[in-house]
Scaffold this motif. Structure first.
Motif, PDB file in Angstrom:
ATOM      1  N   PRO A  56     -14.588  28.125 -18.282  1.00 31.97           N
ATOM      2  CA  PRO A  56     -14.818  27.877 -19.703  1.00 31.97           C
ATOM      3  C   PRO A  56     -14.372  26.483 -20.144  1.00 31.97           C
ATOM      4  O   PRO A  56     -13.824  26.295 -21.230  1.00 31.97           O
ATOM      5  CB  PRO A  56     -13.980  28.969 -20.371  1.00 31.97           C
ATOM      6  CG  PRO A  56     -12.811  29.125 -19.442  1.00 31.97           C
ATOM      7  CD  PRO A  56     -13.386  28.919 -18.043  1.00 31.97           C
ATOM      8  N   TRP A  57     -14.592  25.520 -19.293  1.00 28.44           N
ATOM      9  CA  TRP A  57     -14.226  24.136 -19.545  1.00 28.44           C
ATOM     10  C   TRP A  57     -15.058  23.247 -18.636  1.00 28.44           C
ATOM     11  O   TRP A  57     -15.640  23.707 -17.663  1.00 28.44           O
ATOM     12  CB  TRP A  57     -12.733  23.884 -19.271  1.00 28.44           C
ATOM     13  CG  TRP A  57     -12.110  24.809 -18.268  1.00 28.44           C
ATOM     14  CD1 TRP A  57     -11.324  25.891 -18.521  1.00 28.44           C
ATOM     15  CD2 TRP A  57     -12.254  24.766 -16.823  1.00 28.44           C
ATOM     16  NE1 TRP A  57     -10.977  26.521 -17.338  1.00 28.44           N
ATOM     17  CE2 TRP A  57     -11.529  25.850 -16.274  1.00 28.44           C
ATOM     18  CE3 TRP A  57     -12.927  23.927 -15.945  1.00 28.44           C
ATOM     19  CZ2 TRP A  57     -11.447  26.106 -14.917  1.00 28.44           C
ATOM     20  CZ3 TRP A  57     -12.854  24.185 -14.577  1.00 28.44           C
ATOM     21  CH2 TRP A  57     -12.111  25.262 -14.085  1.00 28.44           C
ATOM     22  N   ARG A  58     -15.138  21.996 -19.020  1.00 26.27           N
ATOM     23  CA  ARG A  58     -15.841  21.008 -18.201  1.00 26.27           C
ATOM     24  C   ARG A  58     -15.248  19.641 -18.501  1.00 26.27           C
ATOM     25  O   ARG A  58     -14.451  19.493 -19.435  1.00 26.27           O
ATOM     26  CB  ARG A  58     -17.352  21.041 -18.457  1.00 26.27           C
ATOM     27  CG  ARG A  58     -17.779  20.755 -19.883  1.00 26.27           C
ATOM     28  CD  ARG A  58     -19.264  21.075 -20.097  1.00 26.27           C
ATOM     29  NE  ARG A  58     -19.697  20.824 -21.452  1.00 26.27           N
ATOM     30  CZ  ARG A  58     -20.204  19.682 -21.889  1.00 26.27           C
ATOM     31  NH1 ARG A  58     -20.322  18.637 -21.071  1.00 26.27           N
ATOM     32  NH2 ARG A  58     -20.596  19.542 -23.144  1.00 26.27           N
ATOM     33  N   PHE A  59     -15.640  18.665 -17.704  1.00 28.63           N
ATOM     34  CA  PHE A  59     -15.088  17.314 -17.832  1.00 28.63           C
ATOM     35  C   PHE A  59     -16.154  16.326 -18.288  1.00 28.63           C
ATOM     36  O   PHE A  59     -17.300  16.390 -17.848  1.00 28.63           O
ATOM     37  CB  PHE A  59     -14.551  16.824 -16.482  1.00 28.63           C
ATOM     38  CG  PHE A  59     -13.524  17.727 -15.860  1.00 28.63           C
ATOM     39  CD1 PHE A  59     -12.274  17.889 -16.440  1.00 28.63           C
ATOM     40  CD2 PHE A  59     -13.797  18.408 -14.680  1.00 28.63           C
ATOM     41  CE1 PHE A  59     -11.321  18.711 -15.856  1.00 28.63           C
ATOM     42  CE2 PHE A  59     -12.853  19.236 -14.081  1.00 28.63           C
ATOM     43  CZ  PHE A  59     -11.605  19.383 -14.675  1.00 28.63           C
ATOM     44  N   ALA A 103     -12.248  13.603 -21.031  1.00 30.35           N
ATOM     45  CA  ALA A 103     -12.288  14.623 -22.073  1.00 30.35           C
ATOM     46  C   ALA A 103     -12.423  15.969 -21.385  1.00 30.35           C
ATOM     47  O   ALA A 103     -13.395  16.214 -20.670  1.00 30.35           O
ATOM     48  CB  ALA A 103     -13.455  14.370 -23.016  1.00 30.35           C
ATOM     49  N   VAL A 104     -11.422  16.819 -21.578  1.00 31.65           N
ATOM     50  CA  VAL A 104     -11.499  18.186 -21.079  1.00 31.65           C
ATOM     51  C   VAL A 104     -12.102  19.007 -22.208  1.00 31.65           C
ATOM     52  O   VAL A 104     -11.482  19.195 -23.256  1.00 31.65           O
ATOM     53  CB  VAL A 104     -10.118  18.737 -20.673  1.00 31.65           C
ATOM     54  CG1 VAL A 104     -10.239  20.195 -20.219  1.00 31.65           C
ATOM     55  CG2 VAL A 104      -9.503  17.889 -19.562  1.00 31.65           C
ATOM     56  N   VAL A 105     -13.326  19.449 -21.992  1.00 35.74           N
ATOM     57  CA  VAL A 105     -14.066  20.165 -23.023  1.00 35.74           C
ATOM     58  C   VAL A 105     -13.846  21.665 -22.870  1.00 35.74           C
ATOM     59  O   VAL A 105     -14.113  22.231 -21.805  1.00 35.74           O
ATOM     60  CB  VAL A 105     -15.574  19.848 -22.922  1.00 35.74           C
ATOM     61  CG1 VAL A 105     -16.368  20.645 -23.959  1.00 35.74           C
ATOM     62  CG2 VAL A 105     -15.813  18.347 -23.082  1.00 35.74           C
ATOM     63  N   LEU A 121      -6.995  29.003 -23.582  1.00 35.07           N
ATOM     64  CA  LEU A 121      -5.738  28.759 -22.876  1.00 35.07           C
ATOM     65  C   LEU A 121      -5.991  28.208 -21.476  1.00 35.07           C
ATOM     66  O   LEU A 121      -5.247  27.340 -20.996  1.00 35.07           O
ATOM     67  CB  LEU A 121      -4.904  30.038 -22.803  1.00 35.07           C
ATOM     68  CG  LEU A 121      -4.339  30.524 -24.140  1.00 35.07           C
ATOM     69  CD1 LEU A 121      -3.759  31.924 -24.001  1.00 35.07           C
ATOM     70  CD2 LEU A 121      -3.305  29.553 -24.681  1.00 35.07           C
ATOM     71  N   SER A 122      -7.055  28.677 -20.825  1.00 30.60           N
ATOM     72  CA  SER A 122      -7.416  28.153 -19.514  1.00 30.60           C
ATOM     73  C   SER A 122      -7.751  26.665 -19.608  1.00 30.60           C
ATOM     74  O   SER A 122      -7.357  25.869 -18.746  1.00 30.60           O
ATOM     75  CB  SER A 122      -8.593  28.936 -18.939  1.00 30.60           C
ATOM     76  OG  SER A 122      -8.972  28.442 -17.682  1.00 30.60           O
ATOM     77  N   ALA A 123      -8.468  26.268 -20.666  1.00 29.41           N
ATOM     78  CA  ALA A 123      -8.783  24.848 -20.860  1.00 29.41           C
ATOM     79  C   ALA A 123      -7.508  24.031 -21.042  1.00 29.41           C
ATOM     80  O   ALA A 123      -7.391  22.905 -20.539  1.00 29.41           O
ATOM     81  CB  ALA A 123      -9.720  24.670 -22.055  1.00 29.41           C
ATOM     82  N   VAL A 167     -12.861  19.533 -27.817  1.00 30.55           N
ATOM     83  CA  VAL A 167     -12.079  18.849 -26.793  1.00 30.55           C
ATOM     84  C   VAL A 167     -10.666  19.422 -26.767  1.00 30.55           C
ATOM     85  O   VAL A 167      -9.930  19.328 -27.753  1.00 30.55           O
ATOM     86  CB  VAL A 167     -12.046  17.323 -27.037  1.00 30.55           C
ATOM     87  CG1 VAL A 167     -11.104  16.652 -26.037  1.00 30.55           C
ATOM     88  CG2 VAL A 167     -13.450  16.739 -26.913  1.00 30.55           C
ATOM     89  N   ALA A 168     -10.313  20.040 -25.659  1.00 29.94           N
ATOM     90  CA  ALA A 168      -8.957  20.565 -25.501  1.00 29.94           C
ATOM     91  C   ALA A 168      -7.961  19.424 -25.304  1.00 29.94           C
ATOM     92  O   ALA A 168      -6.792  19.534 -25.667  1.00 29.94           O
ATOM     93  CB  ALA A 168      -8.891  21.529 -24.316  1.00 29.94           C
ATOM     94  N   GLY A 169      -8.436  18.332 -24.710  1.00 32.91           N
ATOM     95  CA  GLY A 169      -7.549  17.192 -24.517  1.00 32.91           C
ATOM     96  C   GLY A 169      -8.304  15.972 -24.029  1.00 32.91           C
ATOM     97  O   GLY A 169      -9.258  16.092 -23.259  1.00 32.91           O
TER      98      GLY A 169
END
Length: 197
Positions: A56-59, A103-105, A121-123, A167-169
């Motif tokens: 559930p995230w991508r870069f 960018a951690v999406v 939370l996983s992101a 964006v998580a971070g």
């Protein structure tokens, strides 16, 4: 059947975790990790806990030109949103001064088994894993967000994110120019409850 090796204590890794310290993004400069080096760091981050294997995230890798473009977009979107000019400029500088940002999406997936909060939370775990991988590889690393990480016009125009993504971070990576002083850490007794029944 593949035999799994037993876990072996790694005091060097534990020492790293007990002494790790993010490096302020404004102190990072060139050189930055090359593509192969960055792919290793991304591979390490992608080993983060992921209940349901949903990814559930991508870069999104932001190189120098992209960071300069996002700095200008931060200024225009911030002014349009009526955000204080000092805050806008501080956030714009985080891109303008950067040579490499990931960018951690957070990209939650529909699931009957895994609540969205677990996916978010996983992101976050991916963000910390990427910072730690960068530090372990000898780079300066820092995890930032700012209002842009959640601003729909910025996310849509600047990063082409879907309406369900944010964006998580923004993980800044580079060569540190100054070693930051240690900062106060939480008092464990104040944040820990022990239960035996």
């Amino acid at each position: 059947m593949t035999e799994i090796a037993p876990l072996i204590p790694r005091p060097d890794v534990l020492d790293f975790l007990l002494t790790r310290r993010s490096r302020p993004a404004k102190t990072l400069t060139t050189p930055v990790p090359d593509r192969a080096g960055l792919e290793t760091l991304l591979a390490a981050a992608a080993r983060s806990p992921d209940h349901g294997k949903l990814e559930p995230w991508r870069f999104i890798v932001l190189e120098r030109g992209a960071n300069l473009r996002l700095a200008e977009l931060t200024r225009s979107k911030g002014a349009a949103a009526g955000i204080e000019p000092e805050k806008v400029e501080k956030n714009a500088r985080s891109f303008a001064d950067a040579h490499l940002v990931v960018a951690v999406v957070a990209s939650p997936k529909p699931s009957d088994k895994v609540p969205e909060v677990e996916q978010v939370l996983s992101a976050g775990a991916v963000c910390l894993a990427l910072v730690n991988a960068g530090l372990a590889a000898g780079w300066g690393a820092n995890w930032l967000t700012g209002w842009m990480a959640f601003d729909r016009p910025f996310l849509s125009e600047g990063l082409c994110l879907a309406d369900t993504e944010f964006v998580a971070g923004f993980i800044h990576l580079g060569t540190e120019t100054a070693i930051p002083p240690e900062r106060p850490r939480p008092e464990l007794a104040a944040i820990t409850t022990w239960l035996d029944a």
